[in-house]
Design a protein around this motif. Structure first.
Motif, PDB file in Angstrom:
ATOM      1  N   PHE A  64      15.285  24.848  27.268  1.00  0.00           N
ATOM      2  CA  PHE A  64      16.384  23.962  26.895  1.00  0.00           C
ATOM      3  C   PHE A  64      17.534  24.095  27.883  1.00  0.00           C
ATOM      4  N   VAL A  73      10.128  15.693  29.096  1.00  0.00           N
ATOM      5  CA  VAL A  73       9.376  16.384  28.045  1.00  0.00           C
ATOM      6  C   VAL A  73       8.491  15.412  27.262  1.00  0.00           C
ATOM      7  N   ASP A  74       9.125  14.475  26.585  1.00  0.00           N
ATOM      8  CA  ASP A  74       8.381  13.624  25.652  1.00  0.00           C
ATOM      9  C   ASP A  74       7.333  12.760  26.352  1.00  0.00           C
ATOM     10  N   VAL A 112      16.551  22.380  31.257  1.00  0.00           N
ATOM     11  CA  VAL A 112      16.571  20.913  31.170  1.00  0.00           C
ATOM     12  C   VAL A 112      18.008  20.414  31.063  1.00  0.00           C
ATOM     13  N   THR A 113      18.835  21.100  30.298  1.00  0.00           N
ATOM     14  CA  THR A 113      20.243  20.719  30.162  1.00  0.00           C
ATOM     15  C   THR A 113      20.958  20.820  31.500  1.00  0.00           C
ATOM     16  N   THR A 134      15.623  14.058  28.655  1.00  0.00           N
ATOM     17  CA  THR A 134      14.655  14.797  27.842  1.00  0.00           C
ATOM     18  C   THR A 134      13.381  13.992  27.635  1.00  0.00           C
ATOM     19  N   GLU A 175      19.561  12.376  26.474  1.00  0.00           N
ATOM     20  CA  GLU A 175      18.300  12.126  25.775  1.00  0.00           C
ATOM     21  C   GLU A 175      17.304  11.423  26.680  1.00  0.00           C
TER      22      GLU A 175
END
Length: 199
Positions: free
Chosen positions: A133, A159-160, A136-137, A155, A152
């Motif tokens: 986390f 990731v998604d 990625v942040t 992310t 978002e």
């Protein structure tokens, strides 16, 4: 001098990965892992105090190996967009190289018995998630993603999106297509380029 043990922890965890890939977490029992490893059941209990510890270790070893490579990819390039693309490719490439481990990660830690894990195992899992986390942040900030919507988007790209591509093929029992890495990278680039800006 004592004889070295015939079966080590990694042999049992390898057997547990194979069992989980075929039968899911419910199939990972002490007796099944012992049988798959060709070992007496007592050998498994000698390495793991119970099934909760076995499930925790097989989950954590798998996810930590994935996370190590993912974090390396996130930090691999001076240009944050190139790092982002490398990370999306890593998700697919790792899943292609380790299809049984990738199939295991289609489940979640709760399905691997997280509520029954020891405090040490839960803390270890949390530390790994926090590292990812934070990375990625940090990359999102480098990309200029400073508001919630922009963050978002990063992310989703990192990731998604690659996970959904992998998940669709693995759940269908299909090998990942040759173009999967390129497709994941192209989709991530479409989300991240042009530069993410605050509205």
């Amino acid at each position: 001098m004592a004889r070295p043990p015939r079966f080590d922890i990694d042999q049992f965890l390898d057997a547990a990965v194979r069992r989980a890939a075929v039968s899911g977490p419910a199939g990972v029992t002490m007796s099944a892992v012992a049988k798959d490893a060709g070992a007496p059941s007592g050998s498994v209990y000698h390495r793991f105090p119970g099934r909760a510890a076995l499930l925790a270790e097989v989950w954590l070893r798998t996810v930590e190996r994935f996370q190590d490579g993912y974090l390396q990819a996130l930090a691999s390039q001076a240009d944050p967009r190139r790092s982002a693309r490398a990370a999306t490719r890593h998700v697919v490439a790792w899943s292609r190289a380790y299809p049984q481990e990738a199939a295991l990660l289609l489940y979640g830690p709760r399905e691997f018995g997280r509520p029954e894990w020891s405090d040490e195992h839960r803390a270890r899992a949390d530390r790994g998630n926090q590292r990812v986390f934070a990375a990625v942040t940090a990359l999102a900030r480098e990309l200029g993603a400073l508001d919630p919507q922009a963050a978002e988007r990063v992310t989703i790209a990192l990731v998604d999106l690659p996970l959904s591509l992998v998940r669709r093929h693995l759940r269908a029992g299909e090998p990942l297509p040759a173009h999967a890495e390129d497709l994941a990278e192209q989709c991530a680039a479409a989300l991240l380029d042009p530069p993410v800006e605050n509205p």
